[in-house]
Design an enzyme around this catalytic site. Structure first.
Site, PDB file in Angstrom:
ATOM      1  N   GLY A 233     -78.213 -14.565  32.242  1.00 23.67           N
ATOM      2  CA  GLY A 233     -78.845 -15.127  31.057  1.00 23.67           C
ATOM      3  C   GLY A 233     -79.925 -16.115  31.434  1.00 23.67           C
ATOM      4  CB  SER A 234     -82.710 -17.279  30.656  1.00 22.17           C
ATOM      5  OG  SER A 234     -82.800 -16.154  31.495  1.00 22.17           O
ATOM      6  CG  ASN A 235     -80.004 -22.427  29.685  1.00 17.96           C
ATOM      7  OD1 ASN A 235     -79.267 -21.866  28.894  1.00 17.96           O
ATOM      8  ND2 ASN A 235     -79.558 -22.982  30.819  1.00 17.96           N
TER       9      ASN A 235
END
Length: 806
Positions: A233-235
């Site tokens: 995922g990522s932020n």
């Protein structure tokens, strides 16, 4: 006439091209050819600290040429292996059952079948023909640069990982297009390898057995996709003029990717004077900046939750299970026969074969017990991104955008992003989130009418099985979309704000809780759903900063505070629930585990009390006890004293149900089990997290902060247990960047957690891993003055003459 792509690999350079290299040291010593003809390709490669490549050329071909050459300097073995993967040739050299270096790689034979299926010649030729001329020039230049470096070094001069390897060869334009399609398939098709290989007509055994590489829910379960969005995922956070100290834009980019394999990032800066000037990082082999900034805008990406595939239920002809009915007419499946060469243990090669069955609605798949191919029905999977040939064009438009409006217009028009949200900000302090990707066009009305009753629950989670017996249930065509069967960009979620937008791999719903995005089709974005710990900790930290309730001065964000939002390594679920855990510690000094073992809680509870509720390097063993406890209770009623409330999604669910004896006893039993697990892991009572979680780089073990996102840790790091009790990092925070605009332009800091090169002999193999461990953010040299002033500055100029007939 549009040139047709050469799809068979062929060397593009002659041995004499090595003479064109201009090998220069820090003080440039340009080579001037006596040939008056201008070179076909020319580029400058300037290197600054940590091996960052600044590539400058006069045109697209030259830019691609410099990128291909620079990337080969750092990662030629990785690229050579990626070429093998995309061509379906891994089993020929490495055997059928071996896997790639990434943790979730499929066995080689299964991988080869899949990539030969999606990268068959006609599909690759179509991709090339639909690629705009400037992007074709970029690809051709990249191929020339990669091949020139390979010619100059020769196989004997390559790093140990591929030195004299028979599988290293020159690259073709077709190889590059196949690699781009490899990346496109990451959003859907590559997850279905098991199911595609398991499919065979009733009464016939599949030539390849299932090759499951992921434990847990099946690929058609919405929970599977939720886990995938969390795992890789990522932020992303964009702060606008109402939220930053200087009233201009600010960005945090924090993609989470595998630390090994194809999805590694590479830092680069691309310049065509007067036309393009952009810096950031790209997935290896992509000749554009994927996440980065220019003088006007900065952006990042996060994996989105839209489904990029549809499943289709075929009604079969009872006389022939390879024929199916559409609108009352019988149609035949197309059989696609694929041969793969496989290396045996004795070095000999044998040919293995598999037949896929295809329809215009995708490839037939099989999931025993769920989606069976029997005499009545069969099921296909249609990956919308297999028709997306616009990825390079899309990132090029973003790279050259001169305003937030221009960036938005380009994304809406091209719709070339395969599976990622865009979080962006401009120099004037306007922020934007766009959940605009390649999504099958299935509006809510079509979903309601076309999903069979037995699959309604899957549809509620965004996984759609459509009735294929009527063409009215096919994904709809929108004239405004650049590809048939997908939503037009303008119909997909977006939000513009002057305070902030953010995403941490949940849907677009809570981009900003003050302006929730609702009412979209299930396949696009779900609302009123429980949010992940990363989403909740990210929003709660932003809200506290902007409300001035985080204990810091003021109510606006600075760059150090934004970086601290990530590197605080706060364990969100511990901050919510530790008071209840400590209540359990206040009882009897011993508790009985589920096995009947009596466990002494004195030392574990003392560690829990002393733990600072972080995943920092100096965090004590209390983190280990809490993590193992949370693994047991997170998804039980015990961890929902206050249940999820869609009206308060950031703060719910929360609390442990320990107000009655049954709940307290259950918690104490879970705690005893967690203590036993922590001991079995081999973690000493006085261990710190930095002694447990590490990255081994060239024989040196570098401690790594951060932790698994399931504990609500924003700085997500996934590590796997080793025989000695250590945990080795395999994926998580990768290219980490902050950008602040001020009156002098973009001010950027970034660290690539695993470094520029996969070669252990490279000085850039572990240098940035050390930086990450120390929470050091180097400033990126962006202007010509900054680049030339960098103490590590080195420059070479390379060129290649046109061959006869070019």
């Amino acid at each position: 006439m549009t040139p047709r792509l050469p799809v068979s690999p062929a060397p593009l350079l002659r041995a004499s091209s090595a003479a064109l290299l201009l090998a220069l040291s820090a003080c440039s010593n340009d080579h001037h050819s006596s040939d008056p003809a201008a070179p076909k390709y020319a580029a400058e490669i300037r290197r600054t600290a940590y091996g960052i490549a600044h590539i400058k050329a006069d045109d697209d071909g030259g830019l691609g040429y410099g990128i291909g050459y620079a990337y080969a300097q750092d990662n030629i073995c990785l690229m050579a292996e990626r070429i093998l993967t995309a061509n379906g040739e891994r089993a020929k050299y490495f055997g059928a059952e071996a896997r790639g270096v990434a943790e979730y790689s499929a066995p080689n034979l299964a991988s080869d079948y899949f990539f030969r299926l999606i990268n068959e010649p006609d599909a690759v030729a179509t991709a090339w023909q639909q690629t705009p001329a400037p992007m074709r020039a970029l690809v051709e230049g990249y191929v020339a640069g990669y091949n020139q470096y390979l010619d100059e070094r020769g196989k004997a001069g390559l790093p140990e990982a591929c030195k004299n390897a028979p599988w290293v060869r020159a690259m073709s334009n077709g190889d590059m297009m196949k690699i781009i399609r490899l990346y496109a398939a990451e959003g859907a098709g590559s997850h279905f390898i098991d199911s595609l290989l398991a499919a065979a007509p009733p009464g016939m055994a599949a030539a390849a057995a299932p090759v499951s590489r992921r434990a847990g829910p099946s690929v058609v379960d919405p929970q599977y996709w939720k886990q995938q969005h969390g795992r890789i995922g990522s932020n992303g956070v964009a702060l606008g003029k109402d939220a930053t100290e200087n009233g201009q834009g600010m960005l945090l980019a924090n993609p989470h990717n595998a630390w090994k394999g194809d999805l590694r990032f590479y830092q680069l800066h691309l310049t065509i004077p007067g036309k393009l000037d952009v810096m950031g990082a790209s997935l290896g082999g992509m000749p554009m900046v994927s996440i980065g900034f220019n003088k006007d805008v900065a952006w990042t990406h996060t994996n989105n939750t839209s489904s990029h595939f549809t499943l289709h239920q075929l009604q079969l002809d009872p006389r022939d299970p390879t024929r199916y009915l559409v609108d009352g007419e019988t149609r035949s499946m197309t059989r696609k026969h694929i041969d793969v060469e496989v290396r045996q243990a004795d070095g000999s090669l044998v040919t293995r074969s598999h037949d896929f069955y295809q329809t215009p609605l995708g490839v037939v798949m099989q999931m025993p017990g769920t989606l069976e191919w029997n005499r009545k029905v069969a099921y296909t999977m249609l990956d919308a991104n297999m028709g997306n040939h616009r990825m390079l064009e899309q990132w090029r438009a973003m790279n050259s955008a001169r305003s937030l409006g221009e960036l938005r217009e380009g994304i809406d028009r091209i719709v070339g992003l395969p599976w990622v949200n865009t979080v962006a900000v401009d120099k004037d302090g306007k922020t934007l989130l766009m959940d605009v990707t390649v999504v099958p066009n299935v509006p809510l009305a079509k979903e309601k009418a076309c999903v069979p009753e037995e699959f309604k629950s899957l549809a509620a989670g965004g996984v759609l099985v459509l009735d294929a017996s009527t063409s009215a249930c096919n994904p709809a065509n929108d004239p405004a979309a650049p590809q048939s069967g997908i939503f037009a960009g303008a119909s997909l979620p977006r939000l513009e704000r002057d305070d902030y937008v953010q995403n941490s791999n949940d849907s677009a719903w809570l981009t900003n809780p003050a302006a929730p995005l609702t009412g979209f089709p299930s396949i696009v974005s779900l609302d009123t759903q429980e949010q992940s710990g990363r989403t909740r900790v990210g929003i709660s930290q932003l809200q506290a900063r902007l409300a001035g309730t985080d204990g810091l001065a003021g109510r606006r964000m600075s760059i150090p505070q934004l970086q601290g939002l990530l590197f605080s390594n706060r364990v969100y679920f511990a901050t919510q629930n530790m008071d209840d855990v400590l209540r359990a510690c206040a009882g009897a000094p011993q508790a009985m585990a589920a096995s009947g073992t009596m466990v002494d809680l004195a030392q574990p509870c003392a560690s829990l009390r002393a733990w600072d509720r972080s995943a920092n390097l100096d965090a004590n063993i209390g983190f280990g006890y809490f993590a193992n406890l949370w693994d047991r209770i997170a998804y039980t009623d015990l961890a929902r004293a206050v249940p999820f409330n869609p009206a308060d999604p950031v703060n719910t669910p929360r609390g442990l149900r320990v107000d009655d004896a049954a709940g307290m006893n259950a918690l104490r039993t879970a705690l005893a089990n967690a203590v036993l697990t922590t001991q079995a892991n081999g973690w000493a009572p006085d261990a710190t997290w930095g002694q447990v979680q590490q990255s081994e780089r060239g024989g040196k073990r570098i401690p790594i902060h951060g932790g698994d996102e399931r504990y609500g840790i924003y700085n997500a790091i996934t590590s796997l247990p080793q025989a000695d009790g250590r945990r080795e990092v395999v994926e998580g925070s990768s290219y980490i960047q902050t950008v602040m605009f001020d009156r002098n332009g973009p001010q950027a800091q970034a660290v690539l957690a695993y470094g520029q090169s996969v070669d252990p002999a490279s000085p850039h193999y572990a240098d940035q891993t050390e930086l990450y461990s120390r929470k050091t953010w180097p400033t990126l040299p962006f202007t010509e003055t900054q680049i030339a002033a960098d103490p590590a500055y080195k420059r070479i100029a390379i060129s290649r003459k046109a061959e006869a007939g070019q």
